[in-house]
Design a protein around this motif. Sequence first.
Motif, PDB file in Angstrom:
ATOM      1  N   TRP A 131       0.859  -1.180   0.000  1.00  9.04           N
ATOM      2  CA  TRP A 131       0.000   0.000   0.000  1.00  9.04           C
ATOM      3  C   TRP A 131       0.895   1.230   0.000  1.00  9.04           C
ATOM      4  N   PHE A 132       0.594   2.128  -0.933  1.00  8.15           N
ATOM      5  CA  PHE A 132       1.256   3.417  -1.008  1.00  8.15           C
ATOM      6  C   PHE A 132       0.201   4.499  -0.753  1.00  8.15           C
ATOM      7  N   ARG A 133       0.677   5.701  -0.453  1.00  2.00           N
ATOM      8  CA  ARG A 133      -0.249   6.828  -0.371  1.00  2.00           C
ATOM      9  C   ARG A 133       0.397   8.049  -0.996  1.00  2.00           C
ATOM     10  N   GLN A 134      -0.478   8.871  -1.553  1.00  3.62           N
ATOM     11  CA  GLN A 134      -0.040  10.069  -2.254  1.00  3.62           C
ATOM     12  C   GLN A 134      -0.909  11.217  -1.789  1.00  3.62           C
ATOM     13  N   ALA A 135      -0.290  12.159  -1.097  1.00  5.53           N
ATOM     14  CA  ALA A 135      -1.008  13.350  -0.649  1.00  5.53           C
ATOM     15  C   ALA A 135      -0.626  14.515  -1.547  1.00  5.53           C
ATOM     16  N   PRO A 136      -1.511  15.486  -1.729  1.00  7.83           N
ATOM     17  CA  PRO A 136      -1.204  16.635  -2.583  1.00  7.83           C
ATOM     18  C   PRO A 136       0.069  17.338  -2.132  1.00  7.83           C
ATOM     19  N   GLY A 137       0.973  17.555  -3.068  1.00  5.94           N
ATOM     20  CA  GLY A 137       2.199  18.267  -2.761  1.00  5.94           C
ATOM     21  C   GLY A 137       3.259  17.449  -2.068  1.00  5.94           C
ATOM     22  N   LYS A 138       2.998  16.174  -1.887  1.00  4.13           N
ATOM     23  CA  LYS A 138       3.973  15.315  -1.203  1.00  4.13           C
ATOM     24  C   LYS A 138       4.369  14.153  -2.109  1.00  4.13           C
ATOM     25  N   GLU A 139       5.511  13.589  -1.818  1.00  4.05           N
ATOM     26  CA  GLU A 139       5.961  12.426  -2.574  1.00  4.05           C
ATOM     27  C   GLU A 139       5.137  11.197  -2.194  1.00  4.05           C
ATOM     28  N   ARG A 140       5.020  10.292  -3.148  1.00  7.58           N
ATOM     29  CA  ARG A 140       4.363   9.030  -2.869  1.00  7.58           C
ATOM     30  C   ARG A 140       5.157   8.265  -1.810  1.00  7.58           C
ATOM     31  N   GLU A 141       4.451   7.685  -0.880  1.00  8.12           N
ATOM     32  CA  GLU A 141       5.088   7.024   0.258  1.00  8.12           C
ATOM     33  C   GLU A 141       4.578   5.595   0.365  1.00  8.12           C
ATOM     34  N   ARG A 142       5.501   4.660   0.544  1.00  2.26           N
ATOM     35  CA  ARG A 142       5.067   3.293   0.783  1.00  2.26           C
ATOM     36  C   ARG A 142       4.663   3.169   2.236  1.00  2.26           C
ATOM     37  N   VAL A 143       3.460   2.705   2.473  1.00  2.28           N
ATOM     38  CA  VAL A 143       2.923   2.591   3.823  1.00  2.28           C
ATOM     39  C   VAL A 143       3.314   1.247   4.441  1.00  2.28           C
ATOM     40  N   LEU A 144       2.915   0.186   3.792  1.00  2.00           N
ATOM     41  CA  LEU A 144       3.186  -1.163   4.273  1.00  2.00           C
ATOM     42  C   LEU A 144       3.244  -2.096   3.082  1.00  2.00           C
ATOM     43  N   CYS A 145       3.974  -3.172   3.242  1.00  4.70           N
ATOM     44  CA  CYS A 145       4.028  -4.205   2.213  1.00  4.70           C
ATOM     45  C   CYS A 145       3.933  -5.569   2.898  1.00  4.70           C
ATOM     46  N   ILE A 146       3.349  -6.511   2.199  1.00  7.23           N
ATOM     47  CA  ILE A 146       3.302  -7.883   2.691  1.00  7.23           C
ATOM     48  C   ILE A 146       3.808  -8.787   1.591  1.00  7.23           C
ATOM     49  N   ASN A 147       4.760  -9.631   1.915  1.00  5.63           N
ATOM     50  CA  ASN A 147       5.356 -10.456   0.872  1.00  5.63           C
ATOM     51  C   ASN A 147       4.580 -11.759   0.683  1.00  5.63           C
ATOM     52  N   ASN A 148       5.084 -12.603  -0.185  1.00  2.01           N
ATOM     53  CA  ASN A 148       4.347 -13.813  -0.510  1.00  2.01           C
ATOM     54  C   ASN A 148       4.324 -14.821   0.640  1.00  2.01           C
ATOM     55  N   SER A 149       5.145 -14.598   1.662  1.00  7.94           N
ATOM     56  CA  SER A 149       5.127 -15.459   2.846  1.00  7.94           C
ATOM     57  C   SER A 149       4.297 -14.876   3.983  1.00  7.94           C
ATOM     58  N   GLY A 150       3.709 -13.725   3.731  1.00  8.72           N
ATOM     59  CA  GLY A 150       2.874 -13.098   4.757  1.00  8.72           C
ATOM     60  C   GLY A 150       3.634 -12.221   5.728  1.00  8.72           C
ATOM     61  N   VAL A 151       4.882 -11.922   5.421  1.00 11.03           N
ATOM     62  CA  VAL A 151       5.690 -11.070   6.296  1.00 11.03           C
ATOM     63  C   VAL A 151       5.491  -9.621   5.876  1.00 11.03           C
ATOM     64  N   ALA A 152       5.163  -8.787   6.861  1.00 14.37           N
ATOM     65  CA  ALA A 152       4.907  -7.373   6.594  1.00 14.37           C
ATOM     66  C   ALA A 152       6.154  -6.544   6.845  1.00 14.37           C
ATOM     67  N   SER A 153       6.269  -5.460   6.107  1.00 14.37           N
ATOM     68  CA  SER A 153       7.383  -4.542   6.308  1.00 14.37           C
ATOM     69  C   SER A 153       6.905  -3.126   6.059  1.00 14.37           C
ATOM     70  N   THR A 154       7.541  -2.193   6.737  1.00 15.31           N
ATOM     71  CA  THR A 154       7.223  -0.789   6.538  1.00 15.31           C
ATOM     72  C   THR A 154       8.465   0.051   6.778  1.00 15.31           C
ATOM     73  N   ASN A 155       8.515   1.173   6.123  1.00 13.20           N
ATOM     74  CA  ASN A 155       9.550   2.147   6.404  1.00 13.20           C
ATOM     75  C   ASN A 155       8.921   3.492   6.735  1.00 13.20           C
ATOM     76  N   ALA A 156       7.616   3.450   7.049  1.00 13.51           N
ATOM     77  CA  ALA A 156       6.889   4.660   7.414  1.00 13.51           C
ATOM     78  C   ALA A 156       6.678   4.665   8.924  1.00 13.51           C
ATOM     79  N   ASP A 157       7.535   5.375   9.640  1.00 11.76           N
ATOM     80  CA  ASP A 157       7.455   5.388  11.101  1.00 11.76           C
ATOM     81  C   ASP A 157       6.107   5.902  11.598  1.00 11.76           C
ATOM     82  N   SER A 158       5.499   6.782  10.823  1.00 12.79           N
ATOM     83  CA  SER A 158       4.260   7.417  11.267  1.00 12.79           C
ATOM     84  C   SER A 158       3.089   6.450  11.382  1.00 12.79           C
TER      85      SER A 158
END
Length: 123
Positions: free
Chosen positions: A36-63
């Motif tokens: 899942w990514f998000r795009q707010a007006p005037g801001k860069e697209r940000e990756r929110v969370l990802c889940i891989n094919n093994s069901g492991v989640a990762s994020t680099n969005a501290d917020s």
Amino acid sequence: QLQLVESGGGLVQPGGSLRLSCAVSGVTLDYYAVAWFRQAPGKERERVLCINNSGVASTNADSVKGRFTISRDNATNTVSLQMNHLRPEDTALYLCAARYGDCRVMGTAYPYWGQGTQVTVSS
């Protein structure tokens, strides 16, 4: 042809919750990572969370840590994003994206994208 369709967005008050869904068609989801990514007006697209094919989640969005969770159901080819304790700064267009294999941070690594669903957090 892999296709993704997001749903579940809307207007919610600060502190509220929303659950977004990404319906995947055209392939068996088992071998794909979905982010899942998000795009707010005037801001860069940000990756929110990802889940891989093994069901492991990762994020680099501290917020979003501790507030958002991602899950997948390979039986229904659906990936969900549960968003709790929403803040006005979470307001954005939320898009799901898929790639064969593991998660990647950069959006350019994902060849398949949905059209997005708008989330607005406001009182």
